[in-house]
Design an enzyme around this catalytic site. Structure first.
Site, mmCIF file in Angstrom:
data_model
loop_
_atom_site.group_PDB
_atom_site.id
_atom_site.type_symbol
_atom_site.label_atom_id
_atom_site.label_comp_id
_atom_site.label_asym_id
_atom_site.label_seq_id
_atom_site.Cartn_x
_atom_site.Cartn_y
_atom_site.Cartn_z
ATOM 1 N N HIS A 156 0.818 -1.223 0.000
ATOM 2 C CA HIS A 156 0.000 0.000 0.000
ATOM 3 C C HIS A 156 0.847 1.266 0.000
ATOM 4 O O HIS A 156 0.356 2.340 -0.340
ATOM 5 C CB HIS A 156 -0.931 0.004 1.221
ATOM 6 C CG HIS A 156 -2.023 -1.015 1.111
ATOM 7 N ND1 HIS A 156 -3.295 -0.693 0.701
ATOM 8 C CD2 HIS A 156 -2.024 -2.347 1.317
ATOM 9 C CE1 HIS A 156 -4.042 -1.800 0.680
ATOM 10 N NE2 HIS A 156 -3.286 -2.820 1.048
ATOM 11 N N ASP A 362 3.586 9.418 -0.719
ATOM 12 C CA ASP A 362 2.402 8.630 -0.352
ATOM 13 C C ASP A 362 2.187 7.540 -1.390
ATOM 14 O O ASP A 362 2.342 7.798 -2.597
ATOM 15 C CB ASP A 362 1.162 9.549 -0.333
ATOM 16 C CG ASP A 362 0.206 9.208 0.805
ATOM 17 O OD1 ASP A 362 0.134 8.028 1.176
ATOM 18 O OD2 ASP A 362 -0.464 10.126 1.298
HETATM 19 C C1 GDG Z 1 -2.107 3.747 3.319
HETATM 20 C C2 GDG Z 1 -1.067 4.411 2.390
HETATM 21 C C3 GDG Z 1 -2.768 4.402 0.562
HETATM 22 C C4 GDG Z 1 -8.585 10.104 7.886
HETATM 23 N N1 GDG Z 1 -8.895 10.702 9.059
HETATM 24 C C5 GDG Z 1 -9.949 10.033 9.530
HETATM 25 C C6 GDG Z 1 -10.287 9.030 8.628
HETATM 26 N N2 GDG Z 1 -9.441 9.093 7.622
HETATM 27 C C7 GDG Z 1 -9.494 8.189 6.461
HETATM 28 C C8 GDG Z 1 -9.504 8.933 5.149
HETATM 29 C C9 GDG Z 1 -8.957 7.856 4.206
HETATM 30 C C10 GDG Z 1 -8.016 7.066 5.120
HETATM 31 O O1 GDG Z 1 -8.352 7.390 6.472
HETATM 32 C C11 GDG Z 1 -6.559 7.469 4.919
HETATM 33 O O2 GDG Z 1 -6.118 6.887 3.747
HETATM 34 P P1 GDG Z 1 -4.848 7.432 2.955
HETATM 35 O O3 GDG Z 1 -4.797 6.733 1.660
HETATM 36 O O4 GDG Z 1 -4.969 8.907 2.793
HETATM 37 O O5 GDG Z 1 -3.578 7.167 3.875
HETATM 38 P P2 GDG Z 1 -2.950 5.980 4.820
HETATM 39 O O6 GDG Z 1 -3.735 5.785 6.050
HETATM 40 O O7 GDG Z 1 -1.536 6.392 5.030
HETATM 41 O O8 GDG Z 1 -3.031 4.634 3.945
HETATM 42 C C12 GDG Z 1 -1.760 5.254 1.351
HETATM 43 C C13 GDG Z 1 -3.682 3.632 1.501
HETATM 44 O O9 GDG Z 1 -2.932 2.885 2.452
HETATM 45 C C14 GDG Z 1 -4.596 2.649 0.741
HETATM 46 O O10 GDG Z 1 -3.863 1.791 -0.057
HETATM 47 O O11 GDG Z 1 -3.553 5.264 -0.246
HETATM 48 O O12 GDG Z 1 -0.825 5.816 0.448
HETATM 49 O O13 GDG Z 1 -0.159 5.204 3.150
HETATM 50 O O14 GDG Z 1 -9.969 6.992 3.786
HETATM 51 O O15 GDG Z 1 -10.796 9.382 4.858
HETATM 52 N N3 GDG Z 1 -11.328 8.182 8.793
HETATM 53 C C15 GDG Z 1 -12.068 8.349 9.914
HETATM 54 N N4 GDG Z 1 -11.789 9.320 10.861
HETATM 55 C C16 GDG Z 1 -10.748 10.192 10.697
HETATM 56 O O16 GDG Z 1 -10.529 11.091 11.542
HETATM 57 N N5 GDG Z 1 -13.126 7.542 10.102
#
Ligand code: GDG
Length: 465
Positions: A156, A362
């Protein structure tokens, strides 16, 4: 029919998060379709660790098989090697990497324990899908235990350039272990290329059509950009949201809103983003009272030193900016370290005029995609996106792409976004939305499983990114 077994560090239990995010939904869909098992850590620390029994819950055609970790395993495998070596190095923060041989041994030990727990659950025709950097070596231990199933791995996070990967002392052993999988999947073509380059240059592996050839197997090395369930996000975003969303909108009055949502992580570029917002206020003081920046930063891994440091620095920067630019009745920057429900987050994204997503590195970044899906097509906000997010590969035509190391570049993009005419916003949004629908969550899952199982039911279009 073959069953699917998914393995990840943590398992999202059915009764857990009320509004699970994209990845969890995608994995559950895949498991539900063919029936299957999701194996992993239950998030608890328990003295018995590897000796504790597996606990199983079956719900909606899926068996959730979980176990606790012993304190020492948690310290070495999770907090140590996974999050103090692999996470920083794979995000190009070699300066934050702290390698200790005992942590690496603990990492391998836990990977071996995962394989040992998996072995009795597996039937010969089951298909196994392993997720993320915590389990790079799991495939190798599965093979050592005699599993001849199709086993796929999806990373990821980014896979770094060869010279950066080489800063992880056991780089050779890790890459060799990854070659025990039948499919090794990445978010972008650049990540896939970096892995293949490493194997060819440093292990002497032969490259073959679609991947690599080792003495034991043909390893497919592929690109599978993760997506979101567009309609699910759009539906949630259209709802009124919680009282907090209503209060924010009222408090804004006529001010424009810039929003950022991240896990609190040094890879997400929050400090650089705060500096860009401050620069915007400096170059266009008129924005001073007409724009608000809301940064939601869900805290994570707070027992790892690098995370405690970034949190302290952010508290300081937010206080300084508000001290300098705030007024008695208004703070330009609102920085919140809380976990918000998705049902609150999505309407908030829709209520803003600019989505500021500027990680320093990222794998993909789902927030960038959620931001676009949450917008009203008639009056959409503008996405300002870092060139170092995997998502930039798919979104460069519609988003304003910035370099997060260039504060002025980001400030200028913010200004441009805030002033962008409606017709241009609509046009950009239309293209972005189309892309999101093509590369959605179902496409990600189907393409990966098609390559892993070679089955018609997972047929997909061929595209390259
Ligand atoms: C890894 C990789 C890759 C955020 N704050 C809250 C919350 N979120 C949710 C967002 C989004 C998710 O969390 C974060 O996803 P990201 O993709 O931005 O980042 P990572 O957590 O680092 O994920 C990344 C991912 O895996 C998938 O393959 O894209 O590059 O690092 O959905 O909306 N959700 C809730 N409360 C929050 O305060 N419920």
């Amino acid at each position: 029919m073959s069953r699917l077994i998914v393995i990840s560090n943590r398992v999202a239990m059915p009764a857990g998060a009320k509004s699970p995010g994209g990845l969890v939904v995608g994995v559950r869909d895949a498991l539900r379709e063919s029936g299957g098992t999701w194996l992993g850590w239950n998030g608890e620390i328990d003295g018995a660790g590897a000796d504790s029994p597996l606990s199983s819950v079956t719900n909606d055609n899926i068996t959730y098989a979980t176990f606790p970790l012993a304190q020492q395993d948690y310290d070495r495998y999770y907090r140590g090697f996974s999050n103090t070596v692999l996470w920083p190095v794979f995000h190009y923060r070699t300066d934050l990497s702290r390698y200790r041989r005992t942590d690496y041994e603990g990492y391998l030990q836990v990977n071996r324990d995962f394989a040992r727990r998996l072995a009795p659950l597996v039937r010969p025709d089951d298909v196994i899908w392993v997720h993320d950097y915590h389990l790079l070596a799991l495939g190798r231990y599965c093979r050592e235990l005699g599993m001849r199933n199709r086993i796929g791995f999806f990373l990821h996070i980014p896979f770094p350039a060869v010279e950066v990967f080489k800063t992880v002392p056991p780089h050779q052993a890790l890459a060799q272990a990854m070659c025990a999988y039948d499919v090794v999947g990445f978010q972008t073509a650049a990540d896939a290329r970096a892995f293949s380059d490493y194997c060819v240059q440093c292990l002497g592996t032969e490259s073959a059509a679609g991947g690599l050839r080792t003495a034991e197997r043909q390893v497919r090395v592929g690109t599978y950009p993760i997506g979101i369930d567009v309609d699910d996000v759009a539906t949630m975003a259209r709802k009124k949201g919680s009282s907090q969303v209503v209060a924010l909108k009222l408090g804004l009055a006529d001010r424009k809103l810039i929003i950022s949502v991240d896990r609190l992580d040094y890879s997400k570029g929050l400090l650089e983003r705060f500096a860009a917002f401050e620069q915007l206020l400096e170059i266009e003081p008129a924005h001073g009272s007409s724009v608000s920046f809301v940064q939601l930063a869900q805290s994570s891994r707070s027992d790892v030193q690098g995370y405690r440091d970034i949190r302290r620095e952010l508290d300081r920067a937010a206080g300084r900016i508000n001290g300098k630019w705030g007024e008695l009745g208004w703070a330009p920057l609102r920085y919140m370290n809380r976990d918000y429900a998705r049902a609150t987050l999505m309407p908030l994204l829709r209520a803003s005029q600019v989505g500021l997503v500027t990680p320093l590195r990222d794998g993909m970044n789902l927030v960038a995609k959620e931001y676009v899906a949450a917008q009203s097509p008639d009056d959409p906000g503008v996405l300002v996106l870092s060139q170092f997010a995997g998502a930039a590969r798919e979104m460069e035509d519609g988003a304003l792409i910035v370099n997060p190391y260039d504060t002025e570049d980001m400030a200028r993009a913010l200004s441009r976004a805030l002033h962008m005419p409606q017709a241009e916003r609509i046009e950009r949004h239309r293209g972005l939305l189309q892309g999101l629908r093509t590369h959605d969550l179902a496409a990600w899952k189907n393409r990966f499983l098609a390559d892993l199982c070679g089955k018609a039911k997972y047929q997909h279009e061929n595209y390259s990114l």
